[in-house]
Design an enzyme around this catalytic site. Structure first.
Site, PDB file in Angstrom:
ATOM      1  N   ASP A  85      -8.105 -24.843  -3.798  1.00 20.49           N
ATOM      2  CA  ASP A  85      -7.965 -24.176  -2.496  1.00 20.49           C
ATOM      3  C   ASP A  85      -7.684 -25.216  -1.418  1.00 20.49           C
ATOM      4  O   ASP A  85      -7.260 -26.353  -1.707  1.00 20.49           O
ATOM      5  CB  ASP A  85      -9.242 -23.345  -2.233  1.00 20.49           C
ATOM      6  N   ASP A  86      -7.924 -24.868  -0.187  1.00 18.67           N
ATOM      7  CA  ASP A  86      -7.600 -25.705   0.978  1.00 18.67           C
ATOM      8  C   ASP A  86      -8.234 -27.104   0.862  1.00 18.67           C
ATOM      9  O   ASP A  86      -9.302 -27.257   0.282  1.00 18.67           O
ATOM     10  CB  ASP A  86      -8.156 -24.984   2.217  1.00 18.67           C
ATOM     11  N   ASP A 190      -2.410 -18.074   2.122  1.00 17.64           N
ATOM     12  CA  ASP A 190      -3.256 -17.641   3.223  1.00 17.64           C
ATOM     13  C   ASP A 190      -2.388 -17.251   4.427  1.00 17.64           C
ATOM     14  O   ASP A 190      -1.162 -17.404   4.396  1.00 17.64           O
ATOM     15  CB  ASP A 190      -4.211 -18.787   3.581  1.00 17.64           C
ATOM     16  N   TRP A 256      -6.494 -11.023   4.158  1.00 21.47           N
ATOM     17  CA  TRP A 256      -7.835 -10.498   4.492  1.00 21.47           C
ATOM     18  C   TRP A 256      -7.854  -9.022   4.891  1.00 21.47           C
ATOM     19  O   TRP A 256      -8.579  -8.628   5.815  1.00 21.47           O
ATOM     20  CB  TRP A 256      -8.493 -11.330   5.600  1.00 21.47           C
ATOM     21  N   GLY A 257      -7.052  -8.200   4.219  1.00 24.78           N
ATOM     22  CA  GLY A 257      -7.059  -6.758   4.529  1.00 24.78           C
ATOM     23  C   GLY A 257      -6.325  -6.407   5.808  1.00 24.78           C
ATOM     24  O   GLY A 257      -6.275  -5.244   6.208  1.00 24.78           O
ATOM     25  N   ARG A 273      -5.948  -9.820  -0.894  1.00 25.75           N
ATOM     26  CA  ARG A 273      -7.288  -9.688  -0.329  1.00 25.75           C
ATOM     27  C   ARG A 273      -7.360  -8.403   0.484  1.00 25.75           C
ATOM     28  O   ARG A 273      -6.438  -8.071   1.234  1.00 25.75           O
ATOM     29  CB  ARG A 273      -7.598 -10.909   0.517  1.00 25.75           C
ATOM     30  N   ASP A 277     -13.483 -13.021   4.397  1.00 30.11           N
ATOM     31  CA  ASP A 277     -14.095 -13.876   3.369  1.00 30.11           C
ATOM     32  C   ASP A 277     -15.505 -13.410   3.023  1.00 30.11           C
ATOM     33  O   ASP A 277     -16.314 -13.118   3.913  1.00 30.11           O
ATOM     34  CB  ASP A 277     -14.188 -15.327   3.883  1.00 30.11           C
TER      35      ASP A 277
HETATM   36  C1  GLA Z   1      -9.372 -18.485   4.439  1.00 29.58           C
HETATM   37  C2  GLA Z   1      -9.370 -17.760   3.101  1.00 29.58           C
HETATM   38  C3  GLA Z   1     -10.393 -18.392   2.186  1.00 29.58           C
HETATM   39  C4  GLA Z   1     -10.095 -19.864   1.996  1.00 29.58           C
HETATM   40  C5  GLA Z   1     -10.000 -20.553   3.345  1.00 29.58           C
HETATM   41  C6  GLA Z   1      -9.465 -21.956   3.231  1.00 29.58           C
HETATM   42  O1  GLA Z   1     -10.554 -18.300   5.117  1.00 29.58           O
HETATM   43  O2  GLA Z   1      -9.618 -16.401   3.288  1.00 29.58           O
HETATM   44  O3  GLA Z   1     -10.417 -17.719   0.948  1.00 29.58           O
HETATM   45  O4  GLA Z   1      -8.902 -20.001   1.273  1.00 29.58           O
HETATM   46  O5  GLA Z   1      -9.145 -19.859   4.238  1.00 29.58           O
HETATM   47  O6  GLA Z   1      -9.427 -22.586   4.489  1.00 29.58           O
END
Ligand code: GLA
Length: 641
Positions: A85-86, A190, A256-257, A273, A277
């Site tokens: 991930d990030d 993202d 995120w929806g 998503r 989160d």
């Molecule tokens: C967002 C995403 C998370 C993660 C972070 C990384 O919040 O929804 O799942 O990937 O970024 O910064």
């Protein structure tokens, strides 16, 4: 700039005037329109670094997780994807725009060649272990950590341009790099770059980012440009298809929806998503579960609702909370969520590995039919979720106590669409014990407990299947929603980011009014002129759904009509059934209050059945709530009416 926009707008207008009228979206396509690109015939499984390490990830941590996946046997069970991930990048190189890896934490990336850095050694090691490799990026210019993790030691460095590590302006170049040169198999994309770098905001000023008028406004679906957001992700999907013509890739949409992605994610990516989160608290788990749980008709093989990576291993889901751990895992399994573990596997207790490694629970998530569980009893206190396995002969059922007090839950054979007069056998997938009952059985659930069973019995429809039992075989081509509305049924937790400093937890994810299994689009009992239906599809007028007639059924039956819950009581609607594009059956125009019309179509030999509801007017009138009561496919032509 303004002038440029007006010129562009004028050109668009002219093109629109000369363009041919758009094809009728309700006309049957005669072919499966569900997206078949990518490699996600079952929900992706594996490990993601985010909930474990946030940006403080490094090569040892990731390879350590990979090793545990293999050594523990989880990889054999299907946990294949290791997703970084990030936090991995250091900059976009000036001159050629090539992304550079932070070699301080990924030493194997320091190849010393003219390219600077490469993840090829990293993905090669994962592949040699029999695993697949996943990477994170953002669809805008900047990533989420650059707005939300400013304390991070691993933020991109350099000039404003060098810190623009997201895909914007570099889609082809980056996808090519990640998939063709570095060998990744999975991309999580993202969307903070489209939301959080607002002109004049503190983060833009203090960090000297290039500002971007937001395409996503988290608090307002109307002020969000959903079409533009979708377009950005479509460009990524197209680049992936070009980079991996063998289709061996997964595209994970992380919006995120927001931006109505719960409706279109299925047409663009392999998972999307459905909410913000997850955090390791019970109510956050409820919130994320709810955001996906009522969207069964929008998921299926190749595309899955994603309520986020698991938070097992932390907080309310650590090893000291075995009941909550099993619930979280069982619920994700039941709704075909991706099973992406995200704690430090090197240091986790064996008890958690046992949960993740429960082969029966994994098998129900990975069932080839891809039928997401349907919430068949619904309340804020307890829910019953039923998932069809295989070709419909077996069911999984979960009894879920959402509350903090014990709950009495009575399971009926009919909840599972099994006969109430024949014995039903339940096998508990955690304890492996079996019980038998006829008609109904009462259970007392401990606080937060979820019981999961495999159920066998005599099916209500011995000679066929209700459409609501096979959501994985359905593609909602049009759901009739004209104006996206926020879904009010998602658990309203105290938002961990805003706490109670705001006026309250507002509904935020568009999708309300979408098609549903066994209830109306607004969660009511299906009912036409006083006749209630336990089974069926609830949908709005102006809709078209596609059904795969995989098992070669011979007949479709349904009792159709305007649902008693409709707000629009004026407008009549017409129900039509098509087979491979040919009209097979049609109702007369049906008005509110008309008795359900019995529709029968001979579907033998047709592959794709399409169910269309047309209103006689469109314009300003609200859509009509339409009910396909008891909609079913029968193997041999029968006449139950
Ligand atoms: C967002 C995403 C998370 C993660 C972070 C990384 O919040 O929804 O799942 O990937 O970024 O910064």
């Amino acid at each position: 700039m303004k002038l440029l926009y007006s010129l562009l707008a004028a050109t668009l207008l002219v093109t629109q005037v000369h363009a041919r009228p758009a094809a009728d979206p309700l006309a049957p396509a005669g072919r499966w329109e569900g997206d078949t690109s990518g490699a996600a015939s079952t929900p992706p499984m594996g490990w993601n670094s985010w909930n474990a390490f946030r940006t403080e990830v490094d090569e040892d941590k990731v390879m350590g997780a990979a090793k545990v996946l293999v050594d523990s046997g989880l990889a054999k069970l299907g946990y294949h994807y290791v997703i970084l991930d990030d936090g991995w990048w250091i900059k976009r190189r000036a001159g050629d725009g090539r992304l550079q890896i932070r070699t301080g934490i990924f030493p194997s990336a320091a190849t010393g060649g003219p390219d600077g850095t490469s993840f090829k050694p990293f993905t090669t090691r994962l592949h040699a272990m029999g695993l697949k490799a996943g990477l994170y990026t953002d669809v805008g210019r900047n990533a989420c950590s650059q707005a939300h993790d400013l304390h991070s030691p691993n933020l991109p460095q350099g000039t404003t341009a060098e810190r623009e590590v997201g895909l914007e302006g570099h889609v082809g170049q980056d996808i090519d790099l990640y998939f063709k040169q570095w060998g990744f198999d999975y991309l999580k994309v993202d969307a903070c770059g489209l939301a959080d770098f607002v002109p004049g905001s503190d983060v833009v000023k203090q960090q000297a980012y290039r500002a971007q008028a937001p395409l996503i406004e988290r608090a307002s679906i109307n002020r969000t440009d959903s079409a533009a957001v979708r377009g950005r992700y479509e460009a990524v999907a197209a680049a992936l298809q070009a980079a991996r013509p063998d289709n061996d890739y997964v595209l994970s949409i992380c919006a995120w929806g927001m931006a109505n992605v719960r409706a279109w994610g299925k047409d663009v990516g392999n998972l999307w998503r459905t909410s913000a989160d997850i955090t390791p608290s019970w109510t956050s788990m409820l919130h994320n579960f709810d955001s996906a749980a009522k969207r069964a008709l929008y998921a299926g093989p190749g595309h899955w609702n994603d309520p986020d990576i698991l938070h097992i291993g932390h907080g309310a889901f650590d090893a000291a909370h075995p009941v909550e751990v099993r619930s979280h895992f069982s619920l994700w399994a039941m709704i075909n969520a991706p099973l992406l573990v995200s704690y430090d596997l090197r240091n986790g207790p064996a008890s958690l590995l046992d949960v993740l490694g429960n082969p029966d629970v994994v098998a129900l998530n990975q069932d080839r039919g891809g039928h997401q569980g349907v919430v068949t009893y619904d309340s804020d206190d307890a829910q019953i979720i039923v998932k069809t396995l295989g070709d419909g002969g077996r069911k999984a059922v979960a009894l879920f106590n959402r509350g903090a007090a014990p709950a009495e839950v009575t399971l009926l054979a009919s909840h599972m669409k099994l006969s109430g007069s024949a014995p039903v056998t339940l096998r508990n997938l955690w304890s492996k014990e079996s019980v038998k009952f006829t008609g109904e059985k009462a259970f007392t659930l401990a606080p937060h407990e979820t019981l999961v069973f495999e159920a066998t019995g005599k099916r209500q429809l011995e000679n066929g299947v209700y459409l609501s039992e096979i959501p994985g075989a359905i593609n909602v081509a049009r759901d009739g929603v004209r104006q996206p509305q926020a879904d009010p049924t998602v658990h309203r937790m105290i938002d961990p980011w805003a706490s109670t400093r705001s006026g309250g937890a507002r509904p935020q994810y568009a999708g309300w009014g979408g098609a549903q299994a066994d209830v109306t689009p607004y969660g009511q009992t299906l009912q036409v002129a006083g006749q209630a239906f336990e089974s069926g599809i609830g949908i709005l007028s102006g809709s078209r759904i596609q059904v795969k007639n995989g098992a070669g059924h011979a007949q479709l039956l349904a009792s159709v009509g305007v649902d008693d819950s409709t707000s629009n009581m004026q407008q009549p609607v017409r129900f039509s059934v098509y087979g491979d594009g040919r009209l097979l059956a049609e109702s007369p125009a049906l008005a509110y209050g008309s008795k359900a019309h019995r529709l029968k179509a001979n579907i033998r030999g047709y592959q794709i059945i399409e169910l269309v509801v047309r209103g006689s007017k469109s314009g300003d009138a609200l859509p009509v709530v339409a009910t396909w009561g008891d909609a079913q496919l029968l193997r041999a032509a029968g006449d139950r009416f």
